[in-house]
Design a protein around this motif. Structure first.
Motif, PDB file in Angstrom:
ATOM      1  N   HIS A  10       0.721  -1.169  -0.063  1.00 56.19           N
ATOM      2  CA  HIS A  10       0.044   0.090   0.025  1.00 56.19           C
ATOM      3  C   HIS A  10       1.035   1.121  -0.042  1.00 56.19           C
ATOM      4  CE1 HIS A  10      -3.670  -2.211   0.289  1.00 56.19           C
ATOM      5  NE2 HIS A  10      -3.377  -2.669   1.568  1.00 56.19           N
ATOM      6  N   VAL A  11       1.356   1.653  -1.287  1.00 61.23           N
ATOM      7  CA  VAL A  11       2.358   2.696  -1.298  1.00 61.23           C
ATOM      8  C   VAL A  11       1.411   4.078  -1.016  1.00 61.23           C
ATOM      9  CG1 VAL A  11       3.875   4.099  -2.878  1.00 61.23           C
ATOM     10  CG2 VAL A  11       3.678   1.571  -2.979  1.00 61.23           C
ATOM     11  N   HIS A  12       1.895   4.844   0.062  1.00 59.25           N
ATOM     12  CA  HIS A  12       1.214   6.023   0.651  1.00 59.25           C
ATOM     13  C   HIS A  12       1.741   7.209   0.153  1.00 59.25           C
ATOM     14  CE1 HIS A  12      -1.928   7.675   2.800  1.00 59.25           C
ATOM     15  NE2 HIS A  12      -2.186   6.553   3.298  1.00 59.25           N
ATOM     16  N   GLN A  13       3.162   7.310   0.228  1.00 58.04           N
ATOM     17  CA  GLN A  13       3.700   8.713  -0.095  1.00 58.04           C
ATOM     18  C   GLN A  13       5.062   8.522  -0.739  1.00 58.04           C
ATOM     19  OE1 GLN A  13       5.801  10.496   3.042  1.00 58.04           O
ATOM     20  NE2 GLN A  13       5.187  12.442   2.420  1.00 58.04           N
ATOM     21  N   ALA A  14       5.363   9.324  -1.685  1.00 52.42           N
ATOM     22  CA  ALA A  14       6.817   9.590  -2.212  1.00 52.42           C
ATOM     23  C   ALA A  14       7.161  10.950  -1.899  1.00 52.42           C
ATOM     24  CB  ALA A  14       6.913   9.284  -3.621  1.00 52.42           C
ATOM     25  N   TYR A  15       8.505  10.896  -1.354  1.00 59.94           N
ATOM     26  CA  TYR A  15       8.924  12.211  -0.694  1.00 59.94           C
ATOM     27  C   TYR A  15      10.412  12.315  -1.215  1.00 59.94           C
ATOM     28  CZ  TYR A  15      10.373  15.633   2.781  1.00 59.94           C
ATOM     29  OH  TYR A  15      10.949  16.698   3.466  1.00 59.94           O
ATOM     30  N   TYR A  16      10.864  13.562  -1.913  1.00 57.70           N
ATOM     31  CA  TYR A  16      12.078  13.408  -2.499  1.00 57.70           C
ATOM     32  C   TYR A  16      12.802  14.652  -1.525  1.00 57.70           C
ATOM     33  CZ  TYR A  16      16.210  15.066  -5.180  1.00 57.70           C
ATOM     34  OH  TYR A  16      17.129  15.315  -5.911  1.00 57.70           O
TER      35      TYR A  16
ATOM     36  N   VAL B 111       6.942   5.417   0.905  1.00 62.74           N
ATOM     37  CA  VAL B 111       6.522   4.688   2.071  1.00 62.74           C
ATOM     38  C   VAL B 111       5.586   3.916   1.867  1.00 62.74           C
ATOM     39  CG1 VAL B 111       5.580   5.419   4.249  1.00 62.74           C
ATOM     40  CG2 VAL B 111       7.125   7.272   3.157  1.00 62.74           C
ATOM     41  N   ASP B 112       5.637   2.459   2.296  1.00 62.48           N
ATOM     42  CA  ASP B 112       4.865   1.566   1.899  1.00 62.48           C
ATOM     43  C   ASP B 112       3.976   1.130   3.024  1.00 62.48           C
ATOM     44  OD1 ASP B 112       3.577  -0.872   1.213  1.00 62.48           O
ATOM     45  OD2 ASP B 112       4.766  -1.052  -0.634  1.00 62.48           O
ATOM     46  N   LEU B 113       2.713   1.436   3.354  1.00 63.61           N
ATOM     47  CA  LEU B 113       2.230   1.043   4.554  1.00 63.61           C
ATOM     48  C   LEU B 113       1.926  -0.313   4.879  1.00 63.61           C
ATOM     49  CD1 LEU B 113      -0.708   3.033   6.199  1.00 63.61           C
ATOM     50  CD2 LEU B 113      -0.896   0.763   6.167  1.00 63.61           C
ATOM     51  N   GLY B 114       1.472  -0.870   3.627  1.00 64.69           N
ATOM     52  CA  GLY B 114       1.380  -2.432   3.554  1.00 64.69           C
ATOM     53  C   GLY B 114       2.451  -3.194   3.816  1.00 64.69           C
ATOM     54  N   LEU B 115       3.672  -2.920   3.404  1.00 63.66           N
ATOM     55  CA  LEU B 115       4.941  -3.718   3.196  1.00 63.66           C
ATOM     56  C   LEU B 115       5.675  -3.359   4.717  1.00 63.66           C
ATOM     57  CD1 LEU B 115       5.919  -4.171  -0.458  1.00 63.66           C
ATOM     58  CD2 LEU B 115       4.513  -5.671   1.064  1.00 63.66           C
ATOM     59  N   ASP B 116       5.090  -2.412   5.317  1.00 65.57           N
ATOM     60  CA  ASP B 116       6.175  -1.886   6.695  1.00 65.57           C
ATOM     61  C   ASP B 116       7.434  -1.690   6.101  1.00 65.57           C
ATOM     62  OD1 ASP B 116       4.102  -2.083   8.853  1.00 65.57           O
ATOM     63  OD2 ASP B 116       4.285  -4.141   8.211  1.00 65.57           O
TER      64      ASP B 116
END
Length: 324
Positions: free
Chosen positions: A136-142, A152-157
């Motif tokens: 569950h990819v929730h955010q990409a931050y550069y 940040v992947d909420l599902g895969l921790d």
């Protein structure tokens, strides 16, 4: 005055009328609205009608936003420049990486990360990365400090850390977060400290710029029956870290120095389902988007302490972007 000067003056007037009179943009049920602060009162005015708007980013004269089944790109005249509707479920997050002319969208429902090239108002879809089952990819931050894209992947921790190549990404490192924690969002300081908020465990994980885990901090004193952390941001002077949670609806303020956090206070958001928040450029006030109470609440900020001032009604706000 020659024609060029007239066109240049017209462009300046358009820019001032379009964005410079706003303090914030907010995504809500009907699209995107502009939020201004006048005499300590919030004022809201619809800006763009758009189904599925839930997150946005702005760079110079361009607005990048989530829209129904994909993303949309607008100029500051509110002219649609590009629209992608290839997904069954809309992405959850969008960011523009100016250093690499790249748009990145994160799709929570499908576990996807999509990249686009944006150059001189032209947008080109490049590719989609498919993550393993359960993602569950929730955010990409550069991070300019790290020169990396952190996903940040909420599902895969996990937080997957990429180098940005010419029209592509290359995985360079993975941060594994304890199973069941649910990392949701992060931010990175100018010194390279990484602050990750977890939705399920309501914690802030702090990593160094060499990806060493430094410490873990609870956002609340004790576990609640149902409390999900939703957003984390650094103050612009980077002396404070703010973390908000929904259902219990508190915002936690930490003092920050060299990656070390000291919790100062936990304050009610004065609304229900605090989805997001943002801070103005001189760190003197904070707005919080409370989705289920249909409100944006306004707090003054001084030295890590918040004082409630005002609220305004808007239908199901989800994200706030600071323009000033």
């Amino acid at each position: 005055m020659n024609c060029f000067s007239l066109h240049y003056l017209d462009a300046i007037i358009w820019y001032i009328e379009s964005w410079c009179n706003m303090n914030f943009l907010v995504t809500y049920e009907q699209g995107i609205a502009q939020v201004t602060l006048k005499d300590n009162k919030l004022q809201i005015k619809p800006y763009i009608d758009l189904l599925g708007a839930s997150y946005l980013d702005v760079h110079e004269h361009t607005l990048f936003t989530i829209s129904e089944h994909g993303i949309s790109v607008y100029d500051n005249h509110k002219v649609l420049l590009y629209k992608d509707t290839q997904f069954d479920h809309s992405p959850s997050h969008i960011t523009y990486v100016a250093d690499h002319h790249m748009i990145v969208s994160s799709n929570y429902h499908h576990g996807l990360l999509s990249i686009y090239r944006f150059d001189n108002e032209k947008t080109t879809f490049l590719k989609t990365f498919v993550f393993p089952q359960g993602s569950h990819v929730h955010q990409a931050y550069y991070s300019r400090e790290l020169k990396k894209l952190l996903v940040v992947d909420l599902g895969l921790d996990a937080v997957f850390i990429y180098d940005i190549l010419q029209d592509d990404l290359s995985l360079s490192h993975t941060l594994s977060i304890p199973k069941g924690s649910g990392p949701r969002h992060l931010c990175v300081s100018k010194e390279g400290f990484i602050f990750i908020i977890t939705e399920y465990s309501n914690e802030v994980f702090v990593y160094s710029d060499s990806y060493e885990l430094l410490d873990v901090y609870k956002t609340l004193d004790h576990p609640y029956a149902h409390s999900d952390s939703s957003a984390i941001r650094l103050s612009h002077d980077e002396n404070y870290v703010f973390a908000v949670n929904r259902f219990e609806d508190y915002i936690t303020i930490f003092k920050q120095k060299n990656g070390h956090l000291e919790r100062l206070s936990v304050v009610s958001t004065m609304g229900k389902h605090a989805r997001d928040f943002n801070i103005n450029s001189d760190d003197t006030y904070i707005l919080i988007a409370n989705r289920d109470s249909n409100t944006i609440t306004y707090f003054k900020h001084a030295s890590g302490h918040l004082t409630y001032v005002d609220s305004v009604t808007i239908e199901r706000p989800t994200m706030i972007f600071c323009l000033d």
